[in-house]
Design an enzyme around this catalytic site. Structure first.
Site, PDB file in Angstrom:
ATOM      1  N   HIS A 169       2.376   3.264  -9.234  1.00 29.85           N
ATOM      2  CA  HIS A 169       2.180   2.048  -9.265  1.00 29.85           C
ATOM      3  C   HIS A 169       3.334   1.132  -9.969  1.00 29.85           C
ATOM      4  O   HIS A 169       3.611   0.073 -10.038  1.00 29.85           O
ATOM      5  CB  HIS A 169       0.718   1.657 -10.051  1.00 29.85           C
ATOM      6  CG  HIS A 169      -0.490   1.952  -9.199  1.00 29.85           C
ATOM      7  ND1 HIS A 169      -0.442   1.570  -8.108  1.00 29.85           N
ATOM      8  CD2 HIS A 169      -1.461   2.866  -9.596  1.00 29.85           C
ATOM      9  CE1 HIS A 169      -1.817   2.166  -7.546  1.00 29.85           C
ATOM     10  NE2 HIS A 169      -2.295   2.929  -8.419  1.00 29.85           N
ATOM     11  N   ASP A 188       0.937  -1.162  -0.141  1.00 27.72           N
ATOM     12  CA  ASP A 188      -0.019   0.014  -0.009  1.00 27.72           C
ATOM     13  C   ASP A 188       0.831   1.197  -0.039  1.00 27.72           C
ATOM     14  O   ASP A 188       2.134   1.229   0.523  1.00 27.72           O
ATOM     15  CB  ASP A 188      -0.913  -0.161   1.242  1.00 27.72           C
ATOM     16  CG  ASP A 188      -2.031   0.821   1.256  1.00 27.72           C
ATOM     17  OD1 ASP A 188      -2.175   1.552  -0.018  1.00 27.72           O
ATOM     18  OD2 ASP A 188      -3.042   1.155   2.122  1.00 27.72           O
ATOM     19  N   LEU A 227      10.980 -20.043  -4.436  1.00 25.96           N
ATOM     20  CA  LEU A 227      10.113 -19.324  -3.647  1.00 25.96           C
ATOM     21  C   LEU A 227       8.773 -19.433  -4.229  1.00 25.96           C
ATOM     22  O   LEU A 227       8.611 -19.309  -5.464  1.00 25.96           O
ATOM     23  CB  LEU A 227      10.547 -17.543  -3.808  1.00 25.96           C
ATOM     24  CG  LEU A 227       9.701 -16.684  -3.029  1.00 25.96           C
ATOM     25  CD1 LEU A 227       9.619 -16.572  -1.691  1.00 25.96           C
ATOM     26  CD2 LEU A 227       9.843 -15.314  -3.597  1.00 25.96           C
ATOM     27  N   GLU A 256       1.445 -13.030  12.665  1.00 22.70           N
ATOM     28  CA  GLU A 256       1.801 -11.704  13.260  1.00 22.70           C
ATOM     29  C   GLU A 256       1.753 -10.361  12.278  1.00 22.70           C
ATOM     30  O   GLU A 256       1.902 -10.960  10.993  1.00 22.70           O
ATOM     31  CB  GLU A 256       3.487 -11.737  13.638  1.00 22.70           C
ATOM     32  CG  GLU A 256       3.709 -12.872  14.785  1.00 22.70           C
ATOM     33  CD  GLU A 256       3.175 -12.699  16.163  1.00 22.70           C
ATOM     34  OE1 GLU A 256       2.897 -11.403  16.506  1.00 22.70           O
ATOM     35  OE2 GLU A 256       2.538 -13.542  16.771  1.00 22.70           O
ATOM     36  N   ASN A 269       1.367   3.421  -2.958  1.00 27.03           N
ATOM     37  CA  ASN A 269       1.811   3.788  -4.124  1.00 27.03           C
ATOM     38  C   ASN A 269       1.335   5.373  -4.862  1.00 27.03           C
ATOM     39  O   ASN A 269       2.143   5.885  -4.984  1.00 27.03           O
ATOM     40  CB  ASN A 269       1.356   2.920  -5.464  1.00 27.03           C
ATOM     41  CG  ASN A 269       1.999   1.534  -5.072  1.00 27.03           C
ATOM     42  OD1 ASN A 269       2.726   1.201  -4.541  1.00 27.03           O
ATOM     43  ND2 ASN A 269       1.243   0.593  -5.961  1.00 27.03           N
TER      44      ASN A 269
HETATM   45  C1  IPE Z   1      -5.343  -2.461  -0.292  1.00 25.37           C
HETATM   46  O1  IPE Z   1      -5.092  -1.246  -0.408  1.00 25.37           O
HETATM   47  C2  IPE Z   1      -5.459  -3.184  -1.482  1.00 25.37           C
HETATM   48  C3  IPE Z   1      -4.048  -3.381  -2.287  1.00 25.37           C
HETATM   49  C4  IPE Z   1      -2.872  -3.127  -1.653  1.00 25.37           C
HETATM   50  C5  IPE Z   1      -4.057  -4.010  -3.528  1.00 25.37           C
HETATM   51  P1  IPE Z   1      -6.245  -0.323  -0.707  1.00 25.37           P
HETATM   52  O2  IPE Z   1      -5.622   1.144  -0.689  1.00 25.37           O
HETATM   53  O3  IPE Z   1      -7.056  -0.347  -1.626  1.00 25.37           O
HETATM   54  O4  IPE Z   1      -7.084  -0.120   0.776  1.00 25.37           O
HETATM   55  P2  IPE Z   1      -8.041   0.826   1.445  1.00 25.37           P
HETATM   56  O5  IPE Z   1      -8.997   1.305   0.592  1.00 25.37           O
HETATM   57  O6  IPE Z   1      -7.206   1.870   2.208  1.00 25.37           O
HETATM   58  O7  IPE Z   1      -8.611   0.039   2.741  1.00 25.37           O
HETATM   59  C1  IPE Z   2      -1.585   0.246  -3.497  1.00 20.77           C
HETATM   60  O1  IPE Z   2      -1.514   1.494  -3.523  1.00 20.77           O
HETATM   61  C2  IPE Z   2      -1.911  -0.394  -4.841  1.00 20.77           C
HETATM   62  C3  IPE Z   2      -3.403  -0.651  -5.117  1.00 20.77           C
HETATM   63  C4  IPE Z   2      -4.468  -0.602  -4.300  1.00 20.77           C
HETATM   64  C5  IPE Z   2      -3.564  -1.117  -6.351  1.00 20.77           C
HETATM   65  P1  IPE Z   2      -2.693   2.631  -3.348  1.00 20.77           P
HETATM   66  O2  IPE Z   2      -3.110   2.995  -4.807  1.00 20.77           O
HETATM   67  O3  IPE Z   2      -3.670   2.429  -2.531  1.00 20.77           O
HETATM   68  O4  IPE Z   2      -1.857   3.728  -2.862  1.00 20.77           O
HETATM   69  P2  IPE Z   2      -2.477   4.738  -1.822  1.00 20.77           P
HETATM   70  O5  IPE Z   2      -2.857   4.101  -0.639  1.00 20.77           O
HETATM   71  O6  IPE Z   2      -3.563   5.648  -2.582  1.00 20.77           O
HETATM   72  O7  IPE Z   2      -1.184   5.890  -1.509  1.00 20.77           O
HETATM   73 MG    MG Z   3      -4.215   2.397  -0.515  1.00 17.77          MG
END
Ligand code: IPE
Ligand code: IPE
Ligand code: MG
Length: 241
Positions: free
Chosen positions: A39, A22, A133, A205, A24
């Site tokens: 991304h 999370d 892996l 964990e 990106n």
């Molecule tokens: C969870 O992240 C999904 C992925 C990392 C693929 P999100 O950014 O979509 O989750 P929420 O919306 O903050 O809970």
């Molecule tokens: C996680 O990064 C990747 C996907 C959910 C595809 P985000 O796109 O959720 O990035 P933030 O949370 O908006 O920073």
């Molecule tokens: Mg996110």
């Protein structure tokens, strides 16, 4: 620059690490870049983390790439993500195979576009004899959706209710055959599950590093593994120490 050595005894290395990648979008925003640049950088980063996992002797790595809820994002982000996944499954495959990585996919297949699905299936097929892996990519994955499908499968099999055990449920999930994660990492400081491995992480964990996913590097992974190594996993029993 010399790389930090991992100083953890082998018995304290998690067998299965799962990551909610999370942050990106925020990583890109902080740099004044479009979200898709974040991304793309996320994929670059994953390559490094996979290498580090192989190096550290981690046997299973599961990564959350796209959730069933992520379809609610704007059209242009969805289009860009699809392109990035397509590129990743084409461009990264050779190196993954070379490094002995086996690829698995979990998630609902229906909504994934046929061209991407074909690439995923090919990656799964040609890596199937690798065992250095096991990399499971959760793409169009949601735990509730997974559990719903498991229930459907169990009901359709006609198995008597009293024979539906926890093992039967585990064996009916997309993750059948993969051990539960020992450590789940969610980057970017968010502290929630967001529909990831609800059943499987019952006794995992959890760590919540602040780094956005594209900044979560080998050093950060070492910190998470050190944190894990300090934990006393009791599974409801008393400490063995
Ligand atoms: C969870 O992240 C999904 C992925 C990392 C693929 P999100 O950014 O979509 O989750 P929420 O919306 O903050 O809970
Ligand atoms: C996680 O990064 C990747 C996907 C959910 C595809 P985000 O796109 O959720 O990035 P933030 O949370 O908006 O920073
Ligand atoms: Mg996110």
């Amino acid at each position: 620059m010399a790389q930090t050595k991992l100083n953890i005894e082998p018995s304290r290395i998690p067998r299965h690490v799962a990551i909610i990648m999370d942050g990106n979008g925020r990583w890109a925003k902080k740099r004044g870049l479009p979200r898709l640049a974040g991304h793309r950088q996320g994929v670059e980063n994953l390559r490094q983390i996979i290498k580090a996992c192989v190096e550290f002797g981690i046997q299973y790595l599961t990564v959350y790439a796209f959730s069933t809820e992520n379809w609610g994002r704007p059209e242009d982000e969805l289009r860009g993500l699809k392109q990035i996944f397509n590129d990743a499954f084409s461009n990264e495959l050779e190196e993954l195979i070379k490094n002995g990585v086996r690829i698995l996919h979990i998630g609902q297949r229906d909504e994934i576009s046929p061209d991407l699905l074909q690439k995923i299936d090919r990656a799964v097929e040609i890596s199937k004899t690798n065992d250095k892996l096991i990399l499971t990519v959760a793409l169009n994955y949601g735990s509730r959706n997974e559990i719903m499908h498991a229930v459907r499968k169990i009901v359709a099999s006609g198995i008597p209710p009293e024979e539906v055990t926890e093992q039967v449920i585990s064996d009916s999930l997309f993750t059948a055959g993969t051990p539960d994660p020992d450590l789940v990492i969610r980057t970017s400081g968010e502290q929630r599950l967001s529909n990831f491995l609800l059943w499987q992480s019952a006794y995992s964990e959890w760590v919540f590093p602040e780094a956005y996913w594209p900044d979560y590097n080998r050093e950060e992974l070492i910190k998470s593994l050190e944190e894990y190594a300090k934990r006393d996993r009791r599974f409801g029993k008393l400490s063995s120490k």
